[in-house]
Scaffold this motif. Structure first.
Motif, PDB file in Angstrom:
ATOM      1  N   ASP A 172       2.898   3.195   4.902  1.00 52.03           N
ATOM      2  CA  ASP A 172       3.593   4.467   4.737  1.00 52.03           C
ATOM      3  C   ASP A 172       5.107   4.326   4.756  1.00 52.03           C
ATOM      4  N   LEU A 173       5.607   3.130   5.086  1.00 48.98           N
ATOM      5  CA  LEU A 173       7.051   2.938   5.207  1.00 48.98           C
ATOM      6  C   LEU A 173       7.676   2.304   3.973  1.00 48.98           C
ATOM      7  N   ILE A 174       6.865   1.988   2.958  1.00 47.23           N
ATOM      8  CA  ILE A 174       7.439   1.424   1.727  1.00 47.23           C
ATOM      9  C   ILE A 174       6.870   2.154   0.516  1.00 47.23           C
ATOM     10  N   ALA A 175       7.592   2.062  -0.580  1.00 48.10           N
ATOM     11  CA  ALA A 175       7.176   2.721  -1.816  1.00 48.10           C
ATOM     12  C   ALA A 175       5.962   2.016  -2.414  1.00 48.10           C
ATOM     13  N   PRO A 176       5.132   2.744  -3.168  1.00 49.59           N
ATOM     14  CA  PRO A 176       3.934   2.137  -3.770  1.00 49.59           C
ATOM     15  C   PRO A 176       4.245   0.905  -4.611  1.00 49.59           C
ATOM     16  N   ALA A 177       5.324   0.925  -5.383  1.00 48.38           N
ATOM     17  CA  ALA A 177       5.664  -0.234  -6.214  1.00 48.38           C
ATOM     18  C   ALA A 177       6.020  -1.438  -5.356  1.00 48.38           C
ATOM     19  N   ALA A 178       6.735  -1.196  -4.259  1.00 48.65           N
ATOM     20  CA  ALA A 178       7.092  -2.287  -3.355  1.00 48.65           C
ATOM     21  C   ALA A 178       5.850  -2.858  -2.679  1.00 48.65           C
ATOM     22  N   LEU A 179       4.892  -1.993  -2.386  1.00 50.94           N
ATOM     23  CA  LEU A 179       3.642  -2.449  -1.781  1.00 50.94           C
ATOM     24  C   LEU A 179       2.875  -3.346  -2.740  1.00 50.94           C
ATOM     25  N   GLU A 180       2.813  -2.972  -4.010  1.00 50.52           N
ATOM     26  CA  GLU A 180       2.118  -3.801  -4.998  1.00 50.52           C
ATOM     27  C   GLU A 180       2.792  -5.160  -5.143  1.00 50.52           C
ATOM     28  N   THR A 181       4.116  -5.185  -5.118  1.00 48.11           N
ATOM     29  CA  THR A 181       4.842  -6.462  -5.189  1.00 48.11           C
ATOM     30  C   THR A 181       4.531  -7.321  -3.972  1.00 48.11           C
ATOM     31  N   LEU A 182       4.514  -6.698  -2.797  1.00 47.31           N
ATOM     32  CA  LEU A 182       4.201  -7.426  -1.568  1.00 47.31           C
ATOM     33  C   LEU A 182       2.797  -8.012  -1.630  1.00 47.31           C
ATOM     34  N   LEU A 183       1.816  -7.223  -2.068  1.00 48.69           N
ATOM     35  CA  LEU A 183       0.442  -7.716  -2.134  1.00 48.69           C
ATOM     36  C   LEU A 183       0.323  -8.888  -3.098  1.00 48.69           C
ATOM     37  N   ALA A 184       1.029  -8.828  -4.207  1.00 47.16           N
ATOM     38  CA  ALA A 184       1.014  -9.945  -5.158  1.00 47.16           C
ATOM     39  C   ALA A 184       1.607 -11.192  -4.522  1.00 47.16           C
ATOM     40  N   ASP A 185       2.699 -11.034  -3.766  1.00 43.06           N
ATOM     41  CA  ASP A 185       3.311 -12.173  -3.087  1.00 43.06           C
ATOM     42  C   ASP A 185       2.371 -12.764  -2.040  1.00 43.06           C
ATOM     43  N   LEU A 186       1.713 -11.899  -1.281  1.00 44.11           N
ATOM     44  CA  LEU A 186       0.786 -12.369  -0.249  1.00 44.11           C
ATOM     45  C   LEU A 186      -0.379 -13.121  -0.872  1.00 44.11           C
ATOM     46  N   ARG A 187      -0.866 -12.648  -2.004  1.00 41.45           N
ATOM     47  CA  ARG A 187      -2.005 -13.301  -2.643  1.00 41.45           C
ATOM     48  C   ARG A 187      -1.615 -14.645  -3.242  1.00 41.45           C
ATOM     49  N   ARG A 188      -0.350 -14.827  -3.605  1.00 43.04           N
ATOM     50  CA  ARG A 188       0.077 -16.155  -4.045  1.00 43.04           C
ATOM     51  C   ARG A 188       0.024 -17.146  -2.888  1.00 43.04           C
ATOM     52  N   ILE A 189       0.287 -16.652  -1.704  1.00 44.45           N
ATOM     53  CA  ILE A 189       0.206 -17.508  -0.522  1.00 44.45           C
ATOM     54  C   ILE A 189      -1.245 -17.710  -0.121  1.00 44.45           C
ATOM     55  N   ASN A 190      -2.028 -16.634  -0.097  1.00 44.89           N
ATOM     56  CA  ASN A 190      -3.406 -16.706   0.375  1.00 44.89           C
ATOM     57  C   ASN A 190      -4.274 -15.805  -0.490  1.00 44.89           C
TER      58      ASN A 190
END
Length: 335
Positions: free
Chosen positions: A163-181
C-alpha cells in the motif's frame, strides 16, 4: 517392541531486512496457531536486553533467550548452543520459529542445521520465509546487510507494504525479485497478512517435495531466454528445463563437484533429473556446500522424462552449467 523414531521438529526461518515486518508476521503465525500448539521461538536481535531463557508454559508459544548480534558471524556459536538446548527438549514442542535479525544471512542459519550432527538429529528445516519491504528494498539491495541474499535463499517471499508504493513500482519490484529468485512462492501483502498455514508447510528442504517445488520455476526465466536484457543483479536464478537422460555416476560427480566448487556463491540448488540407468527420477537439493539426493517415484508410462533444475547464486555462469550437464548426458555421443 521397537520404539518408533521421534519425528524431527519442523523449523521455519523468518528472514527479512530491518523494518520489513518480520515481527508482525511472527505475531500472525503465533496468533494463527491451533489451540494447544507448542511453538518455540528463538529471536535474534542486534541489541536490547535478553529475555529469560527458560522455556515458558507449553500451553502457549514458548520463547527462548534472545541471541544478540549477527547469528551468521559473531554469535554463531551462541546460536548453535541455543538450538541444541531446544533440541534437548524437542519432544515438548510442535515447531520452532527463528526470527533472525534484519541483517542476518539466512543461508548461514540453514547451513548450521545441515552441518551440525546434533541439530540434524532433532530438526528438519521446513522453509525460509523472507519478508520484503516493498517501499525500501531498492535502498538496501546489494548492501552488506544481506537484503539480496535474504531474497535469494527464500522458499517464500512476503512482499509487504504494498500500500506504500504505486502499482507500477510494485510490478518493477516483483520483476527484480524474480530475477534474483524465480523459485520462491510470492505473497504480496499489507501488514504482513500472508496465509500462515501455507508458510508453515513449505517443504522447501524436503526431498520428497522438491520436484513439485521446481515444476513451474522455469516460467519466468524461459520468457527471458534469448532476450538481450541487461543483468541488474549479481545474484540471479538459472532455471533449466532439459530433455534427454543423464548418466547417474556422471551427473552425481558433476553436481557434487559444482556445488562444492561454488559453495560460497551458490545459495540454493534444486532439481529433478531423468536418468538413463534408473527408472526412478533423481531429486536433489543443495545449500552452499551441502548436497542431498534421493530417488523418487518412477516416470509414468505416459510421461516424457524431463529434467528440471534451478540454481540461485552469485555470478553463476549459465553456459558453463549447461556445458557441464551436457557432459553428463548418456546420449551425448549421439548429439
Amino acid at each position: 517392541m521397537t520404539r518408533a523414531a521421534t519425528p524431527l521438529l519442523p523449523v521455519t526461518i523468518l528472514s527479512g531486512f530491518l523494518g520489513s515486518g518480520k515481527t508482525t508476521l511472527l505475531n500472525r503465525m503465533l496468533g494463527s496457531a491451533p489451540d494447544g500448539a507448542r511453538i518455540a521461538v528463538l529471536e535474534n536481535e542486534l541489541g536490547g536486553v535478553p529475555v529469560d531463557d527458560a522455556l515458558i508454559s507449553a500451553e502457549g508459544p514458548a520463547r527462548l533467550d534472545t541471541v544478540l548480534g549477527r547469528t551468521c558471524c559473531e554469535t554463531r556459536a551462541e546460536f548453535i548452543e541455543k538450538l541444541r538446548s531446544v533440541a534437548a527438549a524437542a519432544q515438548d514442542f510442535d515447531r520452532l520459529i527463528i526470527e533472525s535479525t534484519g541483517v542476518a544471512h539466512p543461508g548461514m542459519l540453514a547451513h548450521a542445521f545441515l552441518a551440525d550432527p546434533v541439530l540434524k538429529r532433532a530438526f528438519r528445516i521446513d522453509g525460509i520465509v523472507t519478508v520484503v519491504d516493498a517501499e525500501h528494498f531498492s535502498l538496501h539491495e546489494g548492501g552488506d546487510g544481506h537484503a539480496t541474499e535474504q531474497v535469494a535463499y527464500a522458499d517464500a517471499l512476503v512482499v509487504n507494504k504494498r500500500d506504500l508504493i504505486a502499482p507500477a513500482a510494485l510490478e518493477t519490484l516483483l520483476a527484480d525479485l524474480r530475477r534474483i529468485n524465480a523459485l520462491a512462492r510470492y505473497y504480496v501483502t499489507e501488514q504482513a497478512d500472508a496465509p500462515v498455514a501455507e508458510l508453515l508447510d513449505l517443504g522447501g528442504f524436503d526431498l520428497a517435495r522438491i520436484e513439485h517445488g521446481v515444476g513451474g520455476c522455469h516460467s519466468f526465466m524461459e520468457k527471458k531466454a534469448g532476450a538481450n536484457h541487461e543483468h541488474h543483479h549479481e545474484i540471479a536464478t538459472v532455471a533449466l528445463r532439459l530433455d534427454g537422460r543423464y548418466d547417474l555416476a556422471l551427473f552425481r560427480a558433476w553436481i557434487e563437484g559444482f556445488i562444492g566448487e561454488h559453495a560460497e556463491g551458490l545459495y540454493r540448488a534444486k532439481g529433478v533429473v531423468a536418468l538413463s540407468d534408473k527408472a526412478e527420477r533423481l531429486v536433489f537439493h543443495g545449500v552452499h556446500g551441502r548436497f542431498q539426493a534421493a530417488f523418487a517415484e518412477p516416470w509414468g508410462a505416459g510421461e516424457t522424462p524431463e529434467s528440471r533444475m534451478v540454481f540461485i547464486g552469485r555470478d553463476l555462469d549459465r553456459a558453463a552449467i549447461e556445458q557441464g550437464l551436457e557432459a553428463c548426458r548418456s546420449d551425448k555421443s549421439e548429439r
